[in-house]
Design a protein around this motif. Structure first.
Motif, PDB file in Angstrom:
ATOM      1  N   LEU A 136     -79.467 -35.511  15.714  1.00 46.28           N
ATOM      2  CA  LEU A 136     -80.891 -35.238  15.549  1.00 46.28           C
ATOM      3  C   LEU A 136     -81.617 -36.550  15.308  1.00 46.28           C
ATOM      4  O   LEU A 136     -81.296 -37.269  14.356  1.00 46.28           O
ATOM      5  CB  LEU A 136     -81.122 -34.289  14.369  1.00 46.28           C
ATOM      6  N   LEU A 137     -82.579 -36.866  16.159  1.00 45.47           N
ATOM      7  CA  LEU A 137     -83.359 -38.093  15.999  1.00 45.47           C
ATOM      8  C   LEU A 137     -84.535 -37.839  15.065  1.00 45.47           C
ATOM      9  O   LEU A 137     -85.352 -36.946  15.301  1.00 45.47           O
ATOM     10  CB  LEU A 137     -83.886 -38.574  17.351  1.00 45.47           C
ATOM     11  N   ILE A 138     -84.596 -38.605  13.987  1.00 47.54           N
ATOM     12  CA  ILE A 138     -85.793 -38.706  13.157  1.00 47.54           C
ATOM     13  C   ILE A 138     -85.905 -40.186  12.804  1.00 47.54           C
ATOM     14  O   ILE A 138     -85.137 -40.685  11.986  1.00 47.54           O
ATOM     15  CB  ILE A 138     -85.724 -37.848  11.870  1.00 47.54           C
ATOM     16  N   PRO A 139     -86.810 -40.917  13.479  1.00 51.71           N
ATOM     17  CA  PRO A 139     -86.930 -42.347  13.201  1.00 51.71           C
ATOM     18  C   PRO A 139     -87.134 -42.612  11.699  1.00 51.71           C
ATOM     19  O   PRO A 139     -87.776 -41.834  11.006  1.00 51.71           O
ATOM     20  CB  PRO A 139     -88.155 -42.754  14.019  1.00 51.71           C
TER      21      PRO A 139
ATOM     22  N   THR B 148     -86.603 -35.037  20.610  1.00 55.21           N
ATOM     23  CA  THR B 148     -88.055 -34.857  20.589  1.00 55.21           C
ATOM     24  C   THR B 148     -88.549 -33.913  19.491  1.00 55.21           C
ATOM     25  O   THR B 148     -89.743 -33.791  19.288  1.00 55.21           O
ATOM     26  CB  THR B 148     -88.542 -34.319  21.949  1.00 55.21           C
ATOM     27  N   LYS B 149     -87.629 -33.247  18.793  1.00 54.06           N
ATOM     28  CA  LYS B 149     -88.040 -32.292  17.748  1.00 54.06           C
ATOM     29  C   LYS B 149     -88.924 -32.948  16.689  1.00 54.06           C
ATOM     30  O   LYS B 149     -89.874 -32.352  16.215  1.00 54.06           O
ATOM     31  CB  LYS B 149     -86.813 -31.672  17.068  1.00 54.06           C
ATOM     32  N   TRP B 150     -88.582 -34.190  16.317  1.00 50.16           N
ATOM     33  CA  TRP B 150     -89.319 -34.862  15.249  1.00 50.16           C
ATOM     34  C   TRP B 150     -90.798 -35.005  15.594  1.00 50.16           C
ATOM     35  O   TRP B 150     -91.655 -34.920  14.714  1.00 50.16           O
ATOM     36  CB  TRP B 150     -88.691 -36.224  14.927  1.00 50.16           C
ATOM     37  N   GLU B 151     -91.118 -35.203  16.880  1.00 48.33           N
ATOM     38  CA  GLU B 151     -92.521 -35.338  17.290  1.00 48.33           C
ATOM     39  C   GLU B 151     -93.263 -34.021  17.103  1.00 48.33           C
ATOM     40  O   GLU B 151     -94.402 -34.003  16.636  1.00 48.33           O
ATOM     41  CB  GLU B 151     -92.614 -35.793  18.749  1.00 48.33           C
ATOM     42  N   GLU B 152     -92.620 -32.908  17.441  1.00 45.36           N
ATOM     43  CA  GLU B 152     -93.221 -31.589  17.260  1.00 45.36           C
ATOM     44  C   GLU B 152     -93.463 -31.316  15.776  1.00 45.36           C
ATOM     45  O   GLU B 152     -94.519 -30.833  15.386  1.00 45.36           O
ATOM     46  CB  GLU B 152     -92.311 -30.494  17.847  1.00 45.36           C
ATOM     47  N   TRP B 153     -92.446 -31.612  14.955  1.00 45.57           N
ATOM     48  CA  TRP B 153     -92.564 -31.386  13.510  1.00 45.57           C
ATOM     49  C   TRP B 153     -93.663 -32.245  12.906  1.00 45.57           C
ATOM     50  O   TRP B 153     -94.417 -31.786  12.062  1.00 45.57           O
ATOM     51  CB  TRP B 153     -91.234 -31.675  12.822  1.00 45.57           C
TER      52      TRP B 153
END
Length: 133
Positions: free
Chosen positions: A52-55, A122-127
């Motif tokens: 899971l990517l979260i910068p 891309t989930k982090w961008e939505e969140w």
């Protein structure tokens, strides 16, 4: 010869340091979420399948999306992951694992890697968009 398989400090009892081989065993058993804290560009270049990517810059803001799971924090060489686990331990409610050597260590062992952007990248961008709206 003594082999150290894990290290933990008495100051942060919920954080342990593990080599890629141990993280991979936990990941294969679905006992840990691989939290990739690199940039999206680095993630596109190569990442662990299912990670899971979260910068790193958004970890504190988006902590609710991963704080209910045990996480293995991964970056490219291990420096950012060490800071994220030991420098921001308040964001982890459960166990956090610092993966020694980062993606460079993982790839040097010949473990699984994927390229390109996927849903977990891309989930982090939505969140983030939800939080800001």
């Amino acid at each position: 010869m003594q082999i150290i398989e894990q290290y933990s400090t008495p100051f942060y009892k919920n954080i342990i340091d593990l080599p890629p081989s141990m993280v991979r065993k936990l990941w294969k058993k679905d006992q840990v979420l691989i939290l990739d804290i690199r940039t999206p560009q680095e993630y596109i270049e190569h990442h662990i399948p299912g990670s899971l990517l979260i910068p790193m810059d958004y970890l504190e803001i988006l902590q609710e999306y991963f704080s209910d799971r045990e996480v293995a924090v991964v970056c490219e060489h291990g420096n950012r992951a060490r800071y994220a686990t030991y420098g921001m331990p308040h964001i982890y409610k459960r166990k956090a694992i610092y993966m020694i050597g980062g993606m460079a260590g993982w790839m040097s062992m010949g473990y699984e890697v994927e390229s390109g952007m996927d849903e977990n990248g891309t989930k982090w961008e939505e969140w983030l968009e939800k939080k800001l709206s």
